[in-house]
Every structure is written in structure tokens, then in C-alpha cells.
Design an enzyme around this catalytic site. Structure first.
Site, PDB file in Angstrom:
ATOM      1  CG  HIS A  15      -0.154  -0.008   2.531  1.00  0.00           C
ATOM      2  ND1 HIS A  15       0.435   1.106   3.081  1.00  0.00           N
ATOM      3  CD2 HIS A  15       0.137  -1.040   3.374  1.00  0.00           C
ATOM      4  CE1 HIS A  15       1.045   0.795   4.202  1.00  0.00           C
ATOM      5  NE2 HIS A  15       0.884  -0.518   4.405  1.00  0.00           N
ATOM      6  CD  GLU A  88       1.914  -6.095   8.105  1.00  0.00           C
ATOM      7  OE1 GLU A  88       1.961  -7.338   7.994  1.00  0.00           O
ATOM      8  OE2 GLU A  88       2.710  -5.318   7.554  1.00  0.00           O
TER       9      GLU A  88
END
Length: 215
Positions: A15, A88
């Protein structure tokens, strides 16, 4: 290194920038938005990645990855499939702490992790547990691809590292040998007769043909 035209291809894309990245805070599963620069990074990278003519896009459901993936969807016209399995690493009490605070409060735990020992950072997930959820999500999406298709996976640095390690068959203790990814950079896996192969790592441009003895 670069990609091979034969077989399926997986592009694992980190990202864009967040405020916590700039502050060196451990994000984990905390849902932190992109900065204006992070959006711009995603927009620039999307133009490049669209040239790979991807067949599908899957993304973590956290906003920093979902918003990054949305920039590629806007260019390609593809829909994004969101999956919490691509989030994550959950890192418990580490989440929200700066790098310096982690070293001060949990220095021994941090050092053990860097040595490749199985550590529940902050009381959270083991790296192998992250791979246990993320790698199958990637493999399921790959199973839906056409022959020689390309999958874009929009995820997080730690999750990408563990997924690559699992898919190319590295021992978990050596996954840390894979360096980190810069914001909006990506790694590429290519399918070969003996399984998956790491073709690009922490890249920001399209692969070039391999010309040489390793062709």
C-alpha cells in the site's frame, strides 16, 4: 531479475504511504488511512501496473490497501475482491508504538524476532500464522485465473514477506532475509516447473526480459 512469460504471475503490491509510516509506528491491523502522498503514489504505480494487463485484483480490507487497490481498479476497470486474510500481522501491544518505543519496552522480543525465532510480537500472531491465512487466499485467487494470467495482490509489507516465503518454500526462520518493500513498491512471483520463483523484489518499474545464462 525479471519475469518469465510462461505460467501464471503474482504481483504483491504494498500500500501507499500513511501518517504512521512517516512516524515509524507499528500499524499491524490498525486501520490507518493513506496520506495525500500515499494516494499519489498509488495513482502513479497503478498506471505502471495496468500495463501488465492483470486479470484480477485482490486486496486486504484495511483502508490503506483498499484505497491503493481502488486506484488500479479505476485504471483497469477490474473489480477488487477484499479479503481480511490479507491483513497485516496483528501485533498486540506493539500496535501504535514507534520503533524506538518497541526497542525500549520490548527489546529482547524484537531481537529474537530479528534472529528468526518464532515470536508473538506484542502478544500477536506468529509470522507462520500470517502465512497460514494469507498464502491460501492468494492460491485460491490464482486458481480462478486463466492460463498465464496475472494476479495483483494488494497487501502489507509483513504479510507480503511471509506469503513470498511460504510460496517459494523458504524456511520460516529465513523469511527476514527478504528485505522490506517501500510504499507502493511490489514483488513478482512467476510460476515454473518446480513451483514459484521470486522474479522481482521491491520493484517500482516493469520487469525486463532476462537475457543470459539464467534465461
Amino acid at each position: 531479475m525479471s519475469s518469465d512469460p510462461a505460467g501464471r504471475r503474482v504481483v504483491l503490491w504494498r500500500h501507499g504511504q500513511t501518517a504512521w509510516n512517516l512516524e515509524r509506528r507499528f500499524q499491524g491491523t490498525t486501520d490507518i488511512a493513506l496520506t495525500a502522498e500515499g494516494v499519489a503514489q498509488a495513482r502513479r504505480a497503478a498506471v505502471v501496473l495496468a500495463r501488465l494487463r492483470p486479470d484480477a485484483i485482490i486486496s486486504s480490507d484495511l483502508c490503506r490497501t483498499a484505497d491503493t487497490a481502488a486506484e488500479l481498479a479505476a485504471v483497469t476497470g477490474l473489480e477488487v475482491s477484499h479479503d481480511e486474510a490479507l491483513r497485516e500481522t496483528y501485533a498486540g501491544v506493539w500496535q501504535g508504538l514507534t520503533h524506538e518505543e518497541i526497542l525500549e519496552k520490548y527489546g529482547e522480543q524484537y531481537a529474537a524476532w530479528k534472529r528468526g525465532e518464532p515470536v508473538r510480537r506484542g502478544g500477536g500472531e506468529l509470522e507462520t500464522e500470517v502465512a497460514d491465512r494469507a498464502a491460501p487466499a492468494v492460491e485460491q485467487a490464482l486458481a480462478r485465473l486463466p492460463e498465464n494470467g496475472t494476479l495483483i495482490v494488494v497487501s502489507h509489507g509483513g504479510t507480503i514477506r511471509t506469503t513470498i516465503g511460504r510460496m517459494i518454500g523458504l524456511a520460516p526462520g529465513s523469511w527476514e532475509a527478504l528485505g522490506g518493500l517501500a510504499n507502493c513498491s511490489w514483488s513478482v512471483l512467476g510460476e515454473h516447473e518446480r513451483g514459484w520463483r521470486l522474479l522481482e523484489h521491491n520493484a517500482g518499474s516493469l520487469p525486463e526480459p532476462v537475457i543470459g545464462d539464467d534465461t
